[in-house]
Design an enzyme around this catalytic site. Structure first.
Site, short mmCIF file in Angstrom:
data_model
loop_
_atom_site.label_atom_id
_atom_site.label_comp_id
_atom_site.label_asym_id
_atom_site.label_seq_id
_atom_site.Cartn_x
_atom_site.Cartn_y
_atom_site.Cartn_z
N LYS A 87 -58.49 -19.57 -9.54
CA LYS A 87 -59.31 -20.99 -9.05
C LYS A 87 -60.68 -21.15 -9.54
O LYS A 87 -61.34 -20.35 -8.92
CB LYS A 87 -58.95 -20.99 -7.47
CG LYS A 87 -58.83 -22.56 -7.01
CD LYS A 87 -58.38 -22.42 -5.74
CE LYS A 87 -58.19 -23.70 -5.03
NZ LYS A 87 -58.03 -23.74 -3.52
C1 E4P Z 1 -57.14 -26.80 -2.20
O1 E4P Z 1 -56.73 -26.00 -2.98
C2 E4P Z 1 -58.20 -26.51 -0.94
O2 E4P Z 1 -57.66 -25.32 -0.52
C3 E4P Z 1 -57.67 -27.54 0.33
O3 E4P Z 1 -56.52 -28.33 0.01
C4 E4P Z 1 -58.94 -28.21 0.77
O4 E4P Z 1 -58.52 -28.83 1.96
P1 E4P Z 1 -59.30 -29.30 3.10
O5 E4P Z 1 -60.07 -31.04 2.49
O6 E4P Z 1 -58.38 -29.76 4.24
O7 E4P Z 1 -60.32 -28.43 3.45
#
Ligand code: E4P
Length: 218
Positions: A87
């Site tokens: 990522k």
């Molecule tokens: C995506 O990969 C992120 O981990 C995640 O969806 C972020 O979500 P949040 O806005 O609830 O922190």
């Protein structure tokens, strides 16, 4: 549509897997910290534990912010397990790193995407997944679902193979609407995934069936 769970909590990953709906896991540094996991060795061990629980893709985020650091860190993550997807944040260095990994045959998830221009770049350099954060856009009175729809249209027009992974999903209607407009994947917390099953008429109907059964069997 694939369902990923957005957590580093092994128990929740197990629970989602037992439901039979789970295709993968997304993590990020905040979610790992929430589980009290820190330090490279512990982070790597935790990614491996997640890979033992499920069969699908597991996104593991780099901490480095410069190109060289992202490349070396990402290679180590990718070598941990064949299920790991590296990522990478949507930055100029991140774009370069995603292209580097594309050429190496290493799968990537381009994260922290908030605009169509960013999603276009991610697809151009060969990201496996692009992660638009729809909940965080909604939080600032922008339209997260509209972004998913726009990315879908552009990716389809040019046959980009990057999969649209709707992230920052906050409620069941986000998932339902993502399904309607053609997101390839959603990633959501366990409670949001489970909330898809809820309907008050189901509860009322089930109660009546059981009450009627009791009346005739007593
Ligand atoms: C995506 O990969 C992120 O981990 C995640 O969806 C972020 O979500 P949040 O806005 O609830 O922190």
């Amino acid at each position: 549509m694939k369902f990923f769970i957005d957590t580093a909590d092994l128990d929740q990953i197990r629970q989602a897997n037992e439901l039979g709906v789970l295709d993968g896991v997304t993590t990020n540094p905040s979610l790992m910290a929430k589980q009290g996991i820190s330090g490279e060795k512990n982070l790597h061990a935790h990614y491996l534990s997640i890979c033992e629980v499920i069969q699908g893709d597991v996104s593991a985020e780099v901490i480095a912010t410069n190109y060289e650091g992202m490349c070396s860190e990402g290679e180590i993550l990718a070598n941990l397990h064949s299920q790991i997807v590296v990522k990478i944040p949507m930055t100029i260095d991140g774009i370069r790193a995603i292209h580097h990994f594309y050429e190496q045959g290493i799968r990537t998830n381009c994260t922290l995407v908030f605009s169509l221009s960013q999603a276009l770049l991610a697809a151009k350099v060969g990201a496996t997944y692009v992660s638009p954060f729809i909940g965080r856009l909604d939080d600032i009175s922008s339209d997260g679902l509209q972004l998913i729809q726009d990315i879908r249209m552009v990716y389809d027009s040019y046959d980009f193979e990057t999969e649209i992974l709707a992230a920052s999903v906050r409620h069941s209607m986000h998932i339902v609407n993502c399904a309607k407009i053609g997101a390839d994947v959603i990633t959501a917390p366990l409670e949001v995934i489970k909330s898809l099953a809820h309907h008050p008429l189901t509860d009322i109907g089930l109660k009546k069936f059981l009450d009627d059964y009791q009346k005739t069997s007593s």
